[in-house]
Design an enzyme around this catalytic site. Sequence first.
Site, PDB file in Angstrom:
ATOM      1  N   ASP A 169       0.860  -1.174   0.000  1.00 48.88           N
ATOM      2  CA  ASP A 169       0.000   0.000   0.000  1.00 48.88           C
ATOM      3  C   ASP A 169       0.902   1.231   0.000  1.00 48.88           C
ATOM      4  O   ASP A 169       2.095   1.151   0.336  1.00 48.88           O
ATOM      5  CB  ASP A 169      -0.883  -0.047   1.245  1.00 48.88           C
ATOM      6  CG  ASP A 169      -1.699   1.215   1.427  1.00 48.88           C
ATOM      7  OD1 ASP A 169      -2.308   1.676   0.452  1.00 48.88           O
ATOM      8  OD2 ASP A 169      -1.706   1.748   2.555  1.00 48.88           O
ATOM      9  N   ASP A 171      -0.300   5.039   0.965  1.00 48.88           N
ATOM     10  CA  ASP A 171      -0.599   6.003   2.030  1.00 48.88           C
ATOM     11  C   ASP A 171      -0.547   5.340   3.404  1.00 48.88           C
ATOM     12  O   ASP A 171      -1.200   4.315   3.629  1.00 48.88           O
ATOM     13  CB  ASP A 171      -1.973   6.628   1.810  1.00 48.88           C
ATOM     14  CG  ASP A 171      -2.012   7.505   0.572  1.00 48.88           C
ATOM     15  OD1 ASP A 171      -2.729   8.513   0.591  1.00 48.88           O
ATOM     16  OD2 ASP A 171      -1.309   7.196  -0.409  1.00 48.88           O
TER      17      ASP A 171
END
Length: 380
Positions: A169, A171
Amino acid sequence: MRQTFHTSGPVLMGDQTNSQEFHLSLEQITQAPADCTLRYLDFHGTQAKLGVEYSGTAPFTRDGIKLSPAPEQAAPLQASWCVTLLSPSASLAQLQQLMRFFDGQQWTLVAADTLAQRPECTVIRFQIEGDLNFDRARLSCLRVADQLGADLVIQAAATQRVPALAGFDMDSTLIDAEVIDELAKITGIGDQVTAITQATMAGDMDFCESFKRRMALLKGFSEKRLAEIAQELPLKEGAYELLTALRALGCKTALLSGGFTYFAEFLRRERLPLDFTYANELKFAEGALTGEVVEPIIDGDRKRKLLTEIAEKLNISLERVVAMGDGANDIPMLNLGELGIAIHPKPKVRMQAPQAINLFGLDAALYLFGLNDRQIEKLG
């Protein structure tokens, strides 16, 4: 790697600190009446080598010897399961509590070795045998981790190896920010957008719907300002070190984000050694965001699908795939392959992810791949 607590052990001002290694049985270790700082544990067979630091009275009645140097590489695997303690303030009391926990679970300790023995990071890998249910064992380890003030990660011993493909991922995983929230703060709607983001990452709101709502609120944001923000994004602790090490080890890496390609591509081009990036396209008109979204939106299910497709393209089995993330929309890919490591996760995600690291940076994952500090140092 992130340090959260102070070094433990009864070290008093003005007292001389002693560092010694003791050769003991596991029973003798559990019965020691005094606490002290734990440096390392090495157990293979009937006796353990225990390195400790203490002031005042020694924790054991027998004589100790000089501390042994850190081993060049991690010990061979001998058991079916590994339980890894990652402690920012390791102590003999922690070790004793953990050994009592193993006994209570009816797990047999086959071997143990120390992967890191720094004051701010002690990592001990315990190899165990037992008739265990993974989900129940995982949740039990999380409860004990909270009691210890440490991370405690259980995994099949077969997964203690370097992956062939790692998906991340972006963020709050590779970067220490939620980009869409940062954009909202600049436009003066930070609280409104952050509330939507938090509800989404906690699993209380559908990701695609929340993404559309947040994008609509950002209509008119300047493309020029996006370029300035990209330069300011802080990397998550250990992100560069982990990705650099994985590249040196021959592992392919992919960024799979519900954020924006604008920033994902900037990271790959300027900041991090990434092989693949997938994120959501931004739509512009006259140099500003339109507030519209470009379908398909990358949500949790699409992250999992994309990571699967990359593995198929590279002819990599899912047993050699690792995923790392922090939010609810990462759960599908965290449960895809060899390991699914939640990094500084939201509470719901920590309870659902196969593995979780809460107190250290991303590069702590290297210990779950079976590497010790001496091996990691050589990768740099």
